[in-house]
Write an enzyme that holds these catalytic residues in place. Structure first.
Site, PDB file in Angstrom:
ATOM      1  N   ASP A 105       0.804  -1.230   0.000  1.00  0.00           N
ATOM      2  CA  ASP A 105       0.000   0.000   0.000  1.00  0.00           C
ATOM      3  C   ASP A 105       0.835   1.278   0.000  1.00  0.00           C
ATOM      4  OD1 ASP A 105       0.994  -0.493   2.540  1.00  0.00           O
ATOM      5  OD2 ASP A 105      -0.726   0.392   3.557  1.00  0.00           O
ATOM      6  N   GLU A 106       2.103   1.184  -0.340  1.00  0.00           N
ATOM      7  CA  GLU A 106       2.966   2.350  -0.202  1.00  0.00           C
ATOM      8  C   GLU A 106       4.062   2.308  -1.264  1.00  0.00           C
ATOM      9  OE1 GLU A 106       5.704   4.415   3.329  1.00  0.00           O
ATOM     10  OE2 GLU A 106       4.770   2.454   3.634  1.00  0.00           O
TER      11      GLU A 106
END
Length: 453
Positions: A105-106
């Site tokens: 998610d990053e």
């Protein structure tokens, strides 16, 4: 430092929990906690509604239940998270060939290497806003974007933008922005380093910069002191590196004074194992080899490793292996540093999750082989997808006392009704997850001005 804010950092908002809220209409706007549900489980992600009660990632699940007893507690669905992550990473790849994923998610993106590099801060801002809109349209989820002239500052900016926002740090304002922040803001400054600086009267980034490089070298040593001083001056020339394929994931702590108490050493190893697994899960990986690192009082460093029968992301398994490795190391003279790592990395699979979520003991009334084969399909873990021959798709809300409760709804439906069945109801079966519906925009129900991060 770059003259333009051309490094972008994207961080999806409460990713696992937000996916579950988008997929389960009855949970939108309500506390959701995702993680291991066993007695030694930890929180992987908490929704912003749960964070208002003090729940945060890496917290023991028992403590989370006490703080937010009415939350929905769900097991992770990593196959779903990976599929959505791939959608997001594909959108980032359209901006630049230099995309550095940090976890599911990053990621960092070097916009200067893209087909249309921004020529001004305003152009970079437009790129960031367009990206956020595309992510929302493609996934029904929100992400926070930071834009700056370095990786360090872009990540700080995205933290300040959370949730569902964008922050751009204008070139020339970096030092003024960093000055009042705590020294823990700087990459590589952990609890031990922060405490060393605090004892020297240096609590903020500005105070560390004003102390000068010689003082930081004296306090932290040459390599670490030089790095901290450069970052305190907002100097960070790290490049965005695409296609990172980590060979291992590890964490370590250096102690201010040598630790000689054996019980304290065991406790620190167990704590490091939990932190290591947190990073492992955040990266969407599991691992096969557990590594223990011990630096003794005289700076001699020992490493010990144990290879498991298969990849794991279970904190109990990693902690037990690290504990066994510790038993073969003499720490009576004092320990200066401890580390726990996992190597031999593999991608998560849904089967890994089933195998590690709940230990299985075959029923005494059934042959062991039959029980082992039948159990995975009939294990009713909260949050997993099911379908009923009469009522259609839904998800497991809970089970116990010979019954399982299912809420019948899906990403594109209104909130559904819950029904309870016997555990052996053959009309109820596990099923593949249904895709998120892009029209379920802002599906988590958070107000856009929410101040939590």
């Amino acid at each position: 430092m770059r003259g333009q804010p051309s490094i972008l950092h994207l961080d999806m908002d409460a990713f696992y929990a937000s996916v579950e809220q988008a997929a389960k209409p009855s949970l939108r706007g309500k506390p959701v906690i995702v993680g291991g549900l066993g007695p030694r489980g930890v929180v992987a992600t908490a929704s912003y509604e749960a964070r208002r009660f003090g729940v945060h990632s890496a917290m023991p699940m028992g403590q989370a239940r006490r703080l937010s007893p009415h939350a929905a507690f769900l097991v992770p669905r990593f196959a779903v998270y990976r599929e959505i992550s791939e959608r997001v990473m594909a959108l980032l790849a359209r901006l630049s060939p230099l995309v550095e994923p940090l976890s599911l998610d990053e990621a960092f993106v070097d916009l200067a290497a893209g087909p249309d590099p921004p020529a001004s801060a305003e152009a970079a801002r437009r790129v960031g806003e367009e990206l956020r809109a595309r992510i929302l349209a493609a996934t029904a989820l929100t992400g926070s974007v930071g834009l700056a002239g370095s990786k360090m500052l872009a990540k700080i900016a995205s933290e300040q933008a959370k949730p569902d926002g964008l922050r751009l740090i204008e070139p020339g304002t970096e030092r003024a922005l960093l000055a009042p922040m705590p020294v823990r803001t700087l990459p590589g400054v952990g609890p031990a380093t922060a405490e060393t600086l605090r004892r020297a009267g240096l609590s903020t980034v500005g105070e560390a910069a004003e102390a000068g490089e010689d003082e930081l070298l004296r306090l932290l040593g040459r390599a670490h002191g030089h790095a901290v001083y450069a970052m305190a001056l907002a100097l960070d020339d790290r490049a965005v590196v695409p296609d990172r394929d980590a060979k291992s994931i590890s964490v370590e702590d250096t102690f201010d004074t040598d630790v000689t108490d054996r019980a304290r050493v065991r406790y620190e190893v167990a704590r490091l194992a939990d932190r290591c697994v947190e990073r492992l899960r955040s990266a969407g990986r599991s691992g096969r080899t557990v590594v223990l690192k011990v630096r003794r009082y005289d700076f001699t460093t020992l490493t010990r490793s144990e290879t498991l029968r298969g990849p794991t992301d279970d904190p109990a398994v990693v902690a037990e292996a690290a504990g066994r490795l510790l038993e073969g190391v003499d720490t009576t003279a004092g320990v200066r540093l401890l580390g726990v790592g996992v190597s031999g990395l593999a991608d998560f699979t849904q089967e890994d999750l089933f195998a590690q979520a709940v230990p299985h003991e075959p029923s005494p009334a059934a042959p062991a082989a039959v029980a082992t084969e039948a159990t995975p399909e009939r294990r009713w873990l909260p949050g997993l997808d099911v379908t009923h021959s009469r009522y259609g798709p839904g998800w497991i809300q809970g089970s116990g006392v010979g019954r399982v409760t299912v809420r019948f709804e899906h990403p594109g439906s209104p909130p559904g009704r819950a029904r309870t069945f016997l555990l052996d109801d053959r009309e109820l079966t596990h099923s593949a997850p249904l895709p998120l519906v892009p029209d379920a925009r802002r599906s988590t129900g958070r107000p856009p001005d929410c101040a939590l991060s």
